[in-house]
Scaffold this motif. Structure first.
Motif, mmCIF file in Angstrom:
data_model
loop_
_atom_site.group_PDB
_atom_site.id
_atom_site.type_symbol
_atom_site.label_atom_id
_atom_site.label_comp_id
_atom_site.label_asym_id
_atom_site.label_seq_id
_atom_site.Cartn_x
_atom_site.Cartn_y
_atom_site.Cartn_z
ATOM 1 N N ASP A 5 39.142 60.122 1.906
ATOM 2 C CA ASP A 5 40.588 60.269 1.997
ATOM 3 C C ASP A 5 41.057 60.790 3.352
ATOM 4 O OD1 ASP A 5 40.875 59.405 -0.645
ATOM 5 O OD2 ASP A 5 40.737 61.460 -1.428
ATOM 6 N N ASN A 6 40.212 61.524 4.058
ATOM 7 C CA ASN A 6 40.671 62.115 5.310
ATOM 8 C C ASN A 6 39.891 61.668 6.548
ATOM 9 O OD1 ASN A 6 38.287 63.629 5.216
ATOM 10 N ND2 ASN A 6 39.300 65.473 4.470
ATOM 11 N N ILE A 7 38.918 60.795 6.393
ATOM 12 C CA ILE A 7 38.075 60.406 7.525
ATOM 13 C C ILE A 7 38.889 59.716 8.625
ATOM 14 C CG2 ILE A 7 37.275 58.205 6.559
ATOM 15 C CD1 ILE A 7 35.193 60.670 8.678
ATOM 16 N N GLU A 8 39.897 58.952 8.270
ATOM 17 C CA GLU A 8 40.699 58.274 9.296
ATOM 18 C C GLU A 8 41.452 59.278 10.167
ATOM 19 O OE1 GLU A 8 40.592 55.075 10.238
ATOM 20 O OE2 GLU A 8 39.016 54.853 8.724
ATOM 21 N N ASP A 9 42.022 60.311 9.549
ATOM 22 C CA ASP A 9 42.704 61.348 10.321
ATOM 23 C C ASP A 9 41.711 62.135 11.176
ATOM 24 O OD1 ASP A 9 45.262 60.752 9.458
ATOM 25 O OD2 ASP A 9 45.182 62.151 7.770
ATOM 26 N N ILE A 10 40.542 62.395 10.639
ATOM 27 C CA ILE A 10 39.517 63.096 11.407
ATOM 28 C C ILE A 10 39.140 62.266 12.630
ATOM 29 C CG2 ILE A 10 37.100 63.826 11.383
ATOM 30 C CD1 ILE A 10 37.599 64.686 8.425
ATOM 31 N N LYS A 11 38.911 60.981 12.436
ATOM 32 C CA LYS A 11 38.565 60.096 13.554
ATOM 33 C C LYS A 11 39.648 60.112 14.624
ATOM 34 C CE LYS A 11 37.597 55.868 12.533
ATOM 35 N NZ LYS A 11 37.418 54.566 11.883
ATOM 36 N N LYS A 12 40.871 60.188 14.190
ATOM 37 C CA LYS A 12 42.001 60.093 15.102
ATOM 38 C C LYS A 12 42.242 61.395 15.881
ATOM 39 C CE LYS A 12 46.010 57.744 14.013
ATOM 40 N NZ LYS A 12 47.225 57.553 13.197
ATOM 41 N N TYR A 13 42.070 62.546 15.226
ATOM 42 C CA TYR A 13 42.530 63.796 15.806
ATOM 43 C C TYR A 13 41.453 64.834 16.144
ATOM 44 C CZ TYR A 13 47.010 62.047 14.157
ATOM 45 O OH TYR A 13 48.117 61.259 13.929
ATOM 46 N N ILE A 14 40.284 64.724 15.584
ATOM 47 C CA ILE A 14 39.300 65.803 15.753
ATOM 48 C C ILE A 14 37.997 65.253 16.312
ATOM 49 C CG2 ILE A 14 38.024 67.650 14.601
ATOM 50 C CD1 ILE A 14 40.151 67.545 12.381
ATOM 51 N N ARG A 15 37.573 65.787 17.453
ATOM 52 C CA ARG A 15 36.287 65.421 18.058
ATOM 53 C C ARG A 15 35.795 66.573 18.879
ATOM 54 N NH1 ARG A 15 34.928 59.805 17.975
ATOM 55 N NH2 ARG A 15 36.594 58.690 16.977
ATOM 56 N N LEU A 48 29.534 60.178 6.546
ATOM 57 C CA LEU A 48 30.841 59.580 6.816
ATOM 58 C C LEU A 48 31.215 59.715 8.289
ATOM 59 C CD1 LEU A 48 33.016 60.641 3.762
ATOM 60 C CD2 LEU A 48 32.577 58.314 4.530
ATOM 61 N N LEU A 49 30.944 60.866 8.860
ATOM 62 C CA LEU A 49 31.247 61.073 10.276
ATOM 63 C C LEU A 49 30.462 60.093 11.139
ATOM 64 C CD1 LEU A 49 31.261 64.970 10.352
ATOM 65 C CD2 LEU A 49 33.253 63.474 10.657
ATOM 66 N N ARG A 50 29.170 60.000 10.891
ATOM 67 C CA ARG A 50 28.325 59.103 11.690
ATOM 68 C C ARG A 50 28.749 57.644 11.514
ATOM 69 N NH1 ARG A 50 22.624 61.042 9.905
ATOM 70 N NH2 ARG A 50 22.385 58.821 9.889
ATOM 71 N N GLU A 51 29.004 57.237 10.291
ATOM 72 C CA GLU A 51 29.405 55.853 10.019
ATOM 73 C C GLU A 51 30.715 55.496 10.714
ATOM 74 O OE1 GLU A 51 29.581 55.557 5.781
ATOM 75 O OE2 GLU A 51 27.398 55.346 5.575
ATOM 76 N N ASN A 52 31.531 56.506 10.979
ATOM 77 C CA ASN A 52 32.830 56.278 11.587
ATOM 78 C C ASN A 52 32.876 56.660 13.064
ATOM 79 O OD1 ASN A 52 35.024 55.422 9.472
ATOM 80 N ND2 ASN A 52 33.563 56.761 8.426
ATOM 81 N N GLY A 53 31.712 56.892 13.638
ATOM 82 C CA GLY A 53 31.623 57.138 15.071
ATOM 83 C C GLY A 53 32.177 58.464 15.546
#
Length: 82
Positions: A5-15, A48-53
């Motif tokens: 539910d939140n992986i897209e927002d994580i990808k977009k805003y947190i690194r 999930l993090l790894r799969e989403n780069g």
């Protein structure tokens, strides 16, 4: 908690994303975190993090529970791509 539910927002805003892993042993990690299932949820989140780069950072607190597995934790973090 990292999930679908939140992986897209994580990808977009947190690194990078910092994840606490306190043992390579499921039982020890769960004891350290104070609830059963913590290790499995953490591993699902790292997958999930790894799969989403998303770049991953592992944080570990060293204590009497895990002081003898520091080398294993380092190898484990490396395997996870941290």
């Amino acid at each position: 908690m990292i999930n679908e539910d939140n992986i897209e927002d994580i990808k977009k805003y947190i690194r990078p994303v910092a994840v606490s892993i306190d043992s390579t042993d499921k039982k020890t990690h769960d004891e350290f975190r104070g609830y059963e299932g913590a290790f499995d949820k953490t591993m699902k989140g790292t997958r999930l993090l790894r799969e989403n780069g998303v770049k991953l950072q592992i944080n570990t607190t060293i204590s009497r529970l895990n002081k003898d597995e520091i080398s294993e934790l380092l190898d484990f973090a490396t395997e996870l791509g941290a």
